[in-house]
Design a protein around this motif. Structure first.
Motif, PDB file in Angstrom:
ATOM      1  N   GLN A   1      31.499  44.501  59.713  1.00  0.00           N
ATOM      2  CA  GLN A   1      31.965  43.202  60.191  1.00  0.00           C
ATOM      3  C   GLN A   1      32.032  42.258  58.992  1.00  0.00           C
ATOM      4  O   GLN A   1      31.007  41.928  58.406  1.00  0.00           O
ATOM      5  N   LEU A   2      33.221  41.864  58.605  1.00  0.00           N
ATOM      6  CA  LEU A   2      33.398  40.965  57.467  1.00  0.00           C
ATOM      7  C   LEU A   2      33.682  39.555  57.952  1.00  0.00           C
ATOM      8  O   LEU A   2      34.423  39.351  58.902  1.00  0.00           O
ATOM      9  N   GLU A   3      33.079  38.600  57.283  1.00  0.00           N
ATOM     10  CA  GLU A   3      33.353  37.196  57.570  1.00  0.00           C
ATOM     11  C   GLU A   3      34.120  36.613  56.387  1.00  0.00           C
ATOM     12  O   GLU A   3      33.779  36.872  55.225  1.00  0.00           O
ATOM     13  N   LEU A   4      35.132  35.834  56.694  1.00  0.00           N
ATOM     14  CA  LEU A   4      35.977  35.262  55.648  1.00  0.00           C
ATOM     15  C   LEU A   4      35.180  34.370  54.706  1.00  0.00           C
ATOM     16  O   LEU A   4      35.485  34.295  53.517  1.00  0.00           O
ATOM     17  N   ARG A   5      34.128  33.736  55.192  1.00  0.00           N
ATOM     18  CA  ARG A   5      33.340  32.855  54.333  1.00  0.00           C
ATOM     19  C   ARG A   5      32.599  33.619  53.245  1.00  0.00           C
ATOM     20  O   ARG A   5      32.151  33.037  52.271  1.00  0.00           O
ATOM     21  N   TRP A   6      32.438  34.924  53.388  1.00  0.00           N
ATOM     22  CA  TRP A   6      31.810  35.759  52.357  1.00  0.00           C
ATOM     23  C   TRP A   6      32.840  36.545  51.560  1.00  0.00           C
ATOM     24  O   TRP A   6      32.682  36.768  50.372  1.00  0.00           O
ATOM     25  N   VAL A   7      33.885  36.976  52.232  1.00  0.00           N
ATOM     26  CA  VAL A   7      34.886  37.824  51.572  1.00  0.00           C
ATOM     27  C   VAL A   7      35.723  37.030  50.577  1.00  0.00           C
ATOM     28  O   VAL A   7      35.933  37.470  49.443  1.00  0.00           O
ATOM     29  N   ALA A   8      36.196  35.865  50.975  1.00  0.00           N
ATOM     30  CA  ALA A   8      37.069  35.077  50.099  1.00  0.00           C
ATOM     31  C   ALA A   8      36.377  34.706  48.778  1.00  0.00           C
ATOM     32  O   ALA A   8      36.955  34.923  47.711  1.00  0.00           O
ATOM     33  N   PRO A   9      35.145  34.178  48.798  1.00  0.00           N
ATOM     34  CA  PRO A   9      34.495  33.893  47.515  1.00  0.00           C
ATOM     35  C   PRO A   9      34.231  35.148  46.687  1.00  0.00           C
ATOM     36  O   PRO A   9      34.336  35.112  45.459  1.00  0.00           O
ATOM     37  N   ALA A  10      33.906  36.246  47.345  1.00  0.00           N
ATOM     38  CA  ALA A  10      33.659  37.484  46.598  1.00  0.00           C
ATOM     39  C   ALA A  10      34.921  37.940  45.879  1.00  0.00           C
ATOM     40  O   ALA A  10      34.869  38.361  44.715  1.00  0.00           O
ATOM     41  N   VAL A  11      36.061  37.833  46.535  1.00  0.00           N
ATOM     42  CA  VAL A  11      37.333  38.221  45.911  1.00  0.00           C
ATOM     43  C   VAL A  11      37.661  37.275  44.755  1.00  0.00           C
ATOM     44  O   VAL A  11      38.070  37.713  43.679  1.00  0.00           O
ATOM     45  N   LEU A  12      37.437  35.979  44.950  1.00  0.00           N
ATOM     46  CA  LEU A  12      37.716  35.008  43.885  1.00  0.00           C
ATOM     47  C   LEU A  12      36.788  35.206  42.686  1.00  0.00           C
ATOM     48  O   LEU A  12      37.226  35.127  41.534  1.00  0.00           O
ATOM     49  N   ILE A  13      35.515  35.463  42.941  1.00  0.00           N
ATOM     50  CA  ILE A  13      34.571  35.687  41.844  1.00  0.00           C
ATOM     51  C   ILE A  13      34.930  36.964  41.096  1.00  0.00           C
ATOM     52  O   ILE A  13      34.908  37.000  39.860  1.00  0.00           O
ATOM     53  N   THR A  14      35.286  38.019  41.810  1.00  0.00           N
ATOM     54  CA  THR A  14      35.681  39.267  41.163  1.00  0.00           C
ATOM     55  C   THR A  14      36.929  39.055  40.305  1.00  0.00           C
ATOM     56  O   THR A  14      37.006  39.539  39.173  1.00  0.00           O
ATOM     57  N   GLY A  15      37.893  38.325  40.832  1.00  0.00           N
ATOM     58  CA  GLY A  15      39.095  38.029  40.045  1.00  0.00           C
ATOM     59  C   GLY A  15      38.783  37.219  38.806  1.00  0.00           C
ATOM     60  O   GLY A  15      39.341  37.456  37.737  1.00  0.00           O
ATOM     61  N   GLY A  16      37.873  36.256  38.926  1.00  0.00           N
ATOM     62  CA  GLY A  16      37.466  35.466  37.770  1.00  0.00           C
ATOM     63  C   GLY A  16      36.772  36.304  36.714  1.00  0.00           C
ATOM     64  O   GLY A  16      37.008  36.140  35.516  1.00  0.00           O
ATOM     65  N   LEU A  17      35.906  37.207  37.158  1.00  0.00           N
ATOM     66  CA  LEU A  17      35.218  38.085  36.206  1.00  0.00           C
ATOM     67  C   LEU A  17      36.202  39.012  35.497  1.00  0.00           C
ATOM     68  O   LEU A  17      36.067  39.257  34.294  1.00  0.00           O
ATOM     69  N   LEU A  18      37.194  39.507  36.222  1.00  0.00           N
ATOM     70  CA  LEU A  18      38.214  40.344  35.592  1.00  0.00           C
ATOM     71  C   LEU A  18      39.029  39.537  34.573  1.00  0.00           C
ATOM     72  O   LEU A  18      39.381  40.045  33.515  1.00  0.00           O
ATOM     73  N   GLY A  19      39.315  38.287  34.892  1.00  0.00           N
ATOM     74  CA  GLY A  19      40.032  37.432  33.948  1.00  0.00           C
ATOM     75  C   GLY A  19      39.223  37.165  32.691  1.00  0.00           C
ATOM     76  O   GLY A  19      39.754  37.176  31.580  1.00  0.00           O
ATOM     77  N   LEU A  20      37.911  36.918  32.856  1.00  0.00           N
ATOM     78  CA  LEU A  20      37.047  36.733  31.689  1.00  0.00           C
ATOM     79  C   LEU A  20      36.985  37.986  30.836  1.00  0.00           C
ATOM     80  O   LEU A  20      37.039  37.923  29.610  1.00  0.00           O
ATOM     81  N   LEU A  21      36.869  39.123  31.478  1.00  0.00           N
ATOM     82  CA  LEU A  21      36.836  40.390  30.745  1.00  0.00           C
ATOM     83  C   LEU A  21      38.126  40.601  29.966  1.00  0.00           C
ATOM     84  O   LEU A  21      38.099  40.999  28.797  1.00  0.00           O
ATOM     85  N   ALA A  22      39.258  40.308  30.595  1.00  0.00           N
ATOM     86  CA  ALA A  22      40.544  40.471  29.913  1.00  0.00           C
ATOM     87  C   ALA A  22      40.655  39.541  28.708  1.00  0.00           C
ATOM     88  O   ALA A  22      41.158  39.941  27.652  1.00  0.00           O
ATOM     89  N   SER A  23      40.166  38.310  28.832  1.00  0.00           N
ATOM     90  CA  SER A  23      40.259  37.388  27.695  1.00  0.00           C
ATOM     91  C   SER A  23      39.323  37.789  26.560  1.00  0.00           C
ATOM     92  O   SER A  23      39.662  37.628  25.390  1.00  0.00           O
ATOM     93  N   VAL A  24      38.145  38.338  26.887  1.00  0.00           N
ATOM     94  CA  VAL A  24      37.229  38.807  25.847  1.00  0.00           C
ATOM     95  C   VAL A  24      37.838  39.996  25.108  1.00  0.00           C
ATOM     96  O   VAL A  24      37.792  40.071  23.877  1.00  0.00           O
ATOM     97  N   VAL A  25      38.433  40.918  25.845  1.00  0.00           N
ATOM     98  CA  VAL A  25      39.065  42.081  25.218  1.00  0.00           C
ATOM     99  C   VAL A  25      40.222  41.639  24.335  1.00  0.00           C
ATOM    100  O   VAL A  25      40.383  42.131  23.214  1.00  0.00           O
ATOM    101  N   ARG A  26      41.003  40.677  24.800  1.00  0.00           N
ATOM    102  CA  ARG A  26      42.141  40.189  24.018  1.00  0.00           C
ATOM    103  C   ARG A  26      41.668  39.513  22.732  1.00  0.00           C
ATOM    104  O   ARG A  26      42.244  39.694  21.665  1.00  0.00           O
ATOM    105  N   ALA A  27      40.607  38.715  22.841  1.00  0.00           N
ATOM    106  CA  ALA A  27      40.076  38.041  21.652  1.00  0.00           C
ATOM    107  C   ALA A  27      39.512  39.050  20.658  1.00  0.00           C
ATOM    108  O   ALA A  27      39.679  38.898  19.448  1.00  0.00           O
ATOM    109  N   LYS A  28      38.880  40.095  21.166  1.00  0.00           N
ATOM    110  CA  LYS A  28      38.331  41.123  20.279  1.00  0.00           C
ATOM    111  C   LYS A  28      39.448  41.868  19.561  1.00  0.00           C
ATOM    112  O   LYS A  28      39.357  42.152  18.371  1.00  0.00           O
ATOM    113  N   ARG A  29      40.524  42.158  20.272  1.00  0.00           N
ATOM    114  CA  ARG A  29      41.670  42.829  19.644  1.00  0.00           C
ATOM    115  C   ARG A  29      42.298  41.938  18.574  1.00  0.00           C
ATOM    116  O   ARG A  29      42.729  42.417  17.536  1.00  0.00           O
ATOM    117  N   ALA A  30      42.370  40.649  18.840  1.00  0.00           N
ATOM    118  CA  ALA A  30      42.960  39.720  17.871  1.00  0.00           C
ATOM    119  C   ALA A  30      42.123  39.649  16.598  1.00  0.00           C
ATOM    120  O   ALA A  30      42.666  39.505  15.507  1.00  0.00           O
TER     121      ALA A  30
END
Length: 86
Positions: A47-76
């Motif tokens: 049983q999923l509640e939107l009040r838990w799922v939506a923030p979890a998806v947003l936090i996961t997306g933010g963490l993936l964005g941070l990871l991508a920027s760290v990898v890009r900076a390291k490559r540069a």
């Protein structure tokens, strides 16, 4: 007299990089994350509640964005003779 938009012809050529549309990418990933979480919940009878799922998806997306920027900076930093990847 030249045609008004003669120079603005967008013809895709093989091997030519297309511009990235960041807004479409972000909303597509958000939609896929929400749909995927409800799909998994349906398969596992959770049983999923939107009040838990939506923030979890947003936090996961933010963490993936941070990871991508760290990898890009390291490559540069490791490629000093080349231009930073876009």
């Amino acid at each position: 007299m030249a045609e008004p938009f003669a120079e603005d012809v967008s013809v895709e050529r093989p091997g030519q990089a297309r511009p990235r549309d960041l807004v479409s990418l972000v909303f597509g990933l958000l939609f896929a994350g929400l749909a995927g979480s409800y799909f998994v919940a349906d398969l596992t009878d959770l049983q999923l509640e939107l009040r838990w799922v939506a923030p979890a998806v947003l936090i996961t997306g933010g963490l993936l964005g941070l990871l991508a920027s760290v990898v890009r900076a390291k490559r540069a930093r490791t490629l000093p003779d080349r231009e930073a990847p876009r």
